[in-house]
Design a protein around this motif. Sequence first.
Motif: not given
Length: 488
Positions: A44, A47, A71-72, A137, A141
């Motif tokens: 992860y 990202h 950010h996540d 982001d 994606n």
Amino acid sequence: MNQQTFLKKILELQPKADAPLIQEAYDFALAAHAGQKRKSGEDYINHPIQTALTLAQIKLDSKTIAAGLLHDVVDDTTLTNEEIKNKFGNEIAQLVEGVTKLGKIKYRGLERQVENLRRMFLAMAEDIRVVLIKLADRLHNMQTLGALPTKKQKRIALETLEIYAPLAYRLGLGELKGQLEDLAFPYIFPQEYEWLTKLVKDHYREREKYLEKIKPILEKELIRENIRPLEINSRAKHYYSLFKKLQRYDMDLNKIYDLVACRIIVPDLEKAYATLGVIHQCWKPLPGRIKDYIALPKPNGYRSIHTTVFCKDGKITEFQIRTPEIHEQTEYGIVAHWFYAEQKNRPIAKDALNRQINSVTKELEWVKQLREWQKEIHVSPDEFLESLKIDFFKDRIFVFTPKGDVIDLPEGATPVDFAYHIHTDIGNQCAGATADGKMIALDEELKNGQVVEIIAKKQKGPNRKWLEFVKTNFARNRIKGWFREKSD
Ligand code: MN
């Protein structure tokens, strides 16, 4: 990517970045996402790393890069925003919170999409960096969209095309806009994408070879006039923007002159105009294709001098001329403002800085106007979306008031739109108009660069017929409002 490689890349992009802060954010995100995988199967953490690298690339400050790494974290792990605040302070926590909030909204039909847009813009008005993190982001994606189920791919690609790419454009991030569109293109129009990429492959190669031949000829001519170009290179048009242009030109590739354009960077403005002169001495320009976006920038702040000429062997070729400052601004758009503020010891021309600040303020005015207007209760979600498309995302024209103020209107706007833009009373009292000193009809389309004056008559009201030709919803709503009030 391990911490060392990542930091090295960040510092290559931004030698003055706050390395300890970014390092700390990296470690925090790595621990928070430990064991998590993306749909693509990769770790992860990759990202947020890619998101942060994009932010560094578009010259954002270290706090935004740190927020990009985090950010996540609140969304996908058990950690809270409070913990981020304690460790990284208020500013970074607020950026992360803004991104988390925006992420909560999913595209589900028209109404939800409108809500999504609204929140985006509100966030933008508060801190535009939240929207920039969201764009970075989204870029990653989109790059990894292949791993998702087909239905989801379509939804995300459509949202990218309709919301994110126009936003990037509005913020002057032309390159990012092009990338987002090209990534969405094959998911939305798979057949057209295949057709187009096959069609242009050879053309692109052929044109690039041709420009390689032009380069030394041009260089020689420039040097003869004492102009030393800093860079001459070729720039291929993005696929999706080419596709949209083809739709306007009968899908005929021969009618597209900027498939591959020649970009020239020269030291200063004087040399830029002199370069234009040299090009026109060598090759005959096509009438009506000289565009001075330096004297008259595009509404999103884009500046450059463009000209299209009958080049060597009669091949129609576009040239784009810029200075280094202008080039950086067209690459980084609104972000250039922070970039220059952060690098105060870097000498730059004062008027160039002022222009950048003006273009930022202009954007904020645009957002303010939108916010005001959202508050008007009688605008339904559909109308709001429609207005956004018509009023804000379409091509714009610039006209001037007799005092020289620039008024930014959508293409096809009429004197009535102009009048309401100045003031509601002027709109209501509009009895006639002149453009460049000549009388024009109230339903005539205004043209770029015209000086427009409204002839107002007190006690006069709007005409219902105006509703048939006004272009902006702002004018339409004002006219309807006047009649509504009268009938009350
Ligand atoms: Mn994300």
